[in-house]
Design a protein around this motif. Structure first.
Motif, PDB file in Angstrom:
ATOM      1  N   UNK A  47       0.834  -1.191   0.000  1.00  0.00           N
ATOM      2  CA  UNK A  47       0.000   0.000   0.000  1.00  0.00           C
ATOM      3  C   UNK A  47       0.871   1.243   0.000  1.00  0.00           C
ATOM      4  N   UNK A  48       0.464   2.255  -0.764  1.00  0.00           N
ATOM      5  CA  UNK A  48       1.218   3.505  -0.829  1.00  0.00           C
ATOM      6  C   UNK A  48       1.319   4.139   0.554  1.00  0.00           C
ATOM      7  N   UNK A  49       2.513   4.642   0.892  1.00  0.00           N
ATOM      8  CA  UNK A  49       2.788   5.307   2.169  1.00  0.00           C
ATOM      9  C   UNK A  49       2.581   4.389   3.376  1.00  0.00           C
ATOM     10  N   UNK A  50       2.743   3.096   3.179  1.00  0.00           N
ATOM     11  CA  UNK A  50       2.566   2.160   4.289  1.00  0.00           C
ATOM     12  C   UNK A  50       3.874   1.855   5.008  1.00  0.00           C
ATOM     13  N   UNK A  51       5.002   2.291   4.456  1.00  0.00           N
ATOM     14  CA  UNK A  51       6.281   2.017   5.084  1.00  0.00           C
ATOM     15  C   UNK A  51       6.636   3.037   6.148  1.00  0.00           C
ATOM     16  N   UNK A  52       7.822   2.902   6.709  1.00  0.00           N
ATOM     17  CA  UNK A  52       8.273   3.797   7.773  1.00  0.00           C
ATOM     18  C   UNK A  52       9.034   5.001   7.236  1.00  0.00           C
ATOM     19  N   UNK A  53       9.253   5.059   5.925  1.00  0.00           N
ATOM     20  CA  UNK A  53       9.991   6.167   5.335  1.00  0.00           C
ATOM     21  C   UNK A  53       9.081   7.277   4.852  1.00  0.00           C
ATOM     22  N   UNK A  54       9.617   8.129   3.994  1.00  0.00           N
ATOM     23  CA  UNK A  54       8.849   9.241   3.447  1.00  0.00           C
ATOM     24  C   UNK A  54       9.582   9.805   2.247  1.00  0.00           C
ATOM     25  N   UNK A  55       8.929  10.703   1.540  1.00  0.00           N
ATOM     26  CA  UNK A  55       9.563  11.442   0.464  1.00  0.00           C
ATOM     27  C   UNK A  55       9.237  12.916   0.664  1.00  0.00           C
ATOM     28  N   UNK A  56      10.218  13.771   0.426  1.00  0.00           N
ATOM     29  CA  UNK A  56      10.024  15.208   0.607  1.00  0.00           C
ATOM     30  C   UNK A  56      10.519  15.947  -0.626  1.00  0.00           C
ATOM     31  N   UNK A  57       9.829  17.025  -0.962  1.00  0.00           N
ATOM     32  CA  UNK A  57      10.217  17.884  -2.077  1.00  0.00           C
ATOM     33  C   UNK A  57      10.485  19.274  -1.533  1.00  0.00           C
ATOM     34  N   UNK A  58      11.667  19.795  -1.811  1.00  0.00           N
ATOM     35  CA  UNK A  58      12.019  21.141  -1.360  1.00  0.00           C
ATOM     36  C   UNK A  58      12.132  22.053  -2.566  1.00  0.00           C
ATOM     37  N   UNK A  59      11.360  23.122  -2.570  1.00  0.00           N
ATOM     38  CA  UNK A  59      11.372  24.088  -3.663  1.00  0.00           C
ATOM     39  C   UNK A  59      12.259  25.268  -3.285  1.00  0.00           C
ATOM     40  N   UNK A  60      13.383  25.402  -3.982  1.00  0.00           N
ATOM     41  CA  UNK A  60      14.239  26.578  -3.845  1.00  0.00           C
ATOM     42  C   UNK A  60      14.611  26.862  -2.390  1.00  0.00           C
ATOM     43  N   UNK A  61      15.054  25.823  -1.675  1.00  0.00           N
ATOM     44  CA  UNK A  61      15.492  25.945  -0.274  1.00  0.00           C
ATOM     45  C   UNK A  61      14.417  26.544   0.619  1.00  0.00           C
ATOM     46  N   UNK A  62      13.230  25.999   0.519  1.00  0.00           N
ATOM     47  CA  UNK A  62      12.132  26.447   1.362  1.00  0.00           C
ATOM     48  C   UNK A  62      11.326  27.594   0.796  1.00  0.00           C
ATOM     49  N   UNK A 154       8.441   8.653  -5.742  1.00  0.00           N
ATOM     50  CA  UNK A 154       9.675   7.994  -5.329  1.00  0.00           C
ATOM     51  C   UNK A 154       9.432   6.575  -4.868  1.00  0.00           C
ATOM     52  N   UNK A 155      10.420   5.717  -5.109  1.00  0.00           N
ATOM     53  CA  UNK A 155      10.348   4.325  -4.683  1.00  0.00           C
ATOM     54  C   UNK A 155      11.581   3.973  -3.863  1.00  0.00           C
ATOM     55  N   UNK A 156      11.361   3.452  -2.663  1.00  0.00           N
ATOM     56  CA  UNK A 156      12.445   2.905  -1.844  1.00  0.00           C
ATOM     57  C   UNK A 156      12.453   1.399  -2.067  1.00  0.00           C
ATOM     58  N   UNK A 157      13.435   0.924  -2.819  1.00  0.00           N
ATOM     59  CA  UNK A 157      13.439  -0.459  -3.284  1.00  0.00           C
ATOM     60  C   UNK A 157      14.337  -1.343  -2.423  1.00  0.00           C
ATOM     61  N   UNK A 165       8.231  -6.096  -1.794  1.00  0.00           N
ATOM     62  CA  UNK A 165       9.173  -5.568  -0.820  1.00  0.00           C
ATOM     63  C   UNK A 165       9.551  -4.115  -1.001  1.00  0.00           C
ATOM     64  N   UNK A 166       9.130  -3.479  -2.092  1.00  0.00           N
ATOM     65  CA  UNK A 166       9.450  -2.073  -2.310  1.00  0.00           C
ATOM     66  C   UNK A 166       8.408  -1.180  -1.636  1.00  0.00           C
ATOM     67  N   UNK A 167       8.792   0.063  -1.340  1.00  0.00           N
ATOM     68  CA  UNK A 167       7.900   1.013  -0.686  1.00  0.00           C
ATOM     69  C   UNK A 167       7.746   2.258  -1.558  1.00  0.00           C
ATOM     70  N   UNK A 168       6.498   2.629  -1.814  1.00  0.00           N
ATOM     71  CA  UNK A 168       6.193   3.836  -2.575  1.00  0.00           C
ATOM     72  C   UNK A 168       5.727   4.914  -1.607  1.00  0.00           C
ATOM     73  N   UNK A 169       6.344   6.098  -1.684  1.00  0.00           N
ATOM     74  CA  UNK A 169       5.985   7.206  -0.800  1.00  0.00           C
ATOM     75  C   UNK A 169       5.498   8.398  -1.619  1.00  0.00           C
TER      76      UNK A 169
END
Length: 266
Positions: A47-62, A154-157, A165-169
């Motif tokens: 399931x999407x976002x079911x893992x313990x990780x995350x993905x973040x997008x930073x636009x122009x240093x905040x 993003x995929x954490x494989x 076994x892969x995680x989609x965030x």
């Protein structure tokens, strides 16, 4: 007489990618509309976002705003433990066409691919370039492109080269920032819009045989009405409920743009 127009762009960084178990991302698997039926669980179990990780997008240093034609740095970071990581992204306007352009700042771990008239930026080789972060530049569009959505996923494989076994965030960051220009822009659309000073309705003639998105904005950039033309010879925008004031009319048929200022009298 000079006229003012305003361009309003919204960039949503939406991570909804699937199909990452190859060492390179597949361009058309960014999950971007229109017409996509891709789902992350079709390329990966779980399931999407079911893992313990995350993905973040930073636009122009905040940064939280931008100006048209300016260049901005985009950073994508996947958090959590994984053997390999990957991403894919595409920037589209409201008609589903590319908006702005991408400059690679590290050609060793990012690449640009093209498919069906769209350009995508993604990781280059997840097996040899082991990283959880990427950086590239986004050049804001020229005048009159309207809202823009930047789709990223993003995929954490686990590095198993299969769909388990892969995680989609996923995540979502919205950036806004109106730009101001001078004179009406019609960039190839041969249409008539009248009256520019209206009480209830605005008439648009000349959109036959092409689908168009028609948007009406307040002068401060707030979208108040949005219409879709299916190729009618004449469209009538019923705007009687708007308050008295100045508005921006924006028309995009996928190839050409028209934008101008209109005035509601009462």
């Amino acid at each position: 007489m000079k006229k003012l127009f305003v361009v309003f762009i919204m960039i949503s960084f939406v991570c909804i990618y699937c199909g990452f178990f190859s060492d390179q991302a597949i361009a058309n698997k960014s999950g971007a509309p229109p017409g996509t039926t891709d789902d992350c669980t079709k390329g990966h179990s779980g399931t999407v976002n079911s893992g313990s990780g995350n993905v973040a997008v930073d636009f122009n240093s905040g940064g939280t705003s931008y100006e048209i034609n300016n260049t901005y740095t985009i950073d994508i970071v996947i958090g959590g433990s994984a053997a390999t990581n990957g991403f894919s992204s595409v920037a589209l306007d409201e008609n589903g066409s590319n908006a702005g352009s991408i400059n690679l700042t590290n050609a060793a771990n990012t690449m640009i691919t093209s498919l069906n008239g769209k350009n995508y930026v993604s990781h280059k080789d997840a097996n040899t370039q082991i990283t959880d972060s990427w950086q590239f530049e986004w050049v804001a569009p020229s005048l009159g492109v309207g809202p823009v959505t930047f789709y990223v996923a993003g995929n954490a494989s686990n590095g198993g080269n299969n769909n388990s076994g892969d995680k989609i965030y996923t995540s979502n960051t919205t950036i806004t920032g109106p730009g101001v220009g001078i004179d009406k822009i019609d960039s190839g659309i041969n249409i008539d819009v009248f009256p520019s000073l209206f009480q209830n309705d605005i008439h648009i003639i000349g959109l036959e045989n092409r689908e168009s998105i028609i948007s009406v904005y307040q002068i401060n950039g707030v979208l108040v009405h949005k219409y879709k033309s299916e190729g009618e010879k004449e469209m009538v925008l019923v705007l009687s409920r708007l308050d008295k004031g100045v508005y921006i009319l924006y028309i995009n048929d996928g190839k050409h743009v028209y934008t101008d200022k209109v005035f509601k009298s009462n």
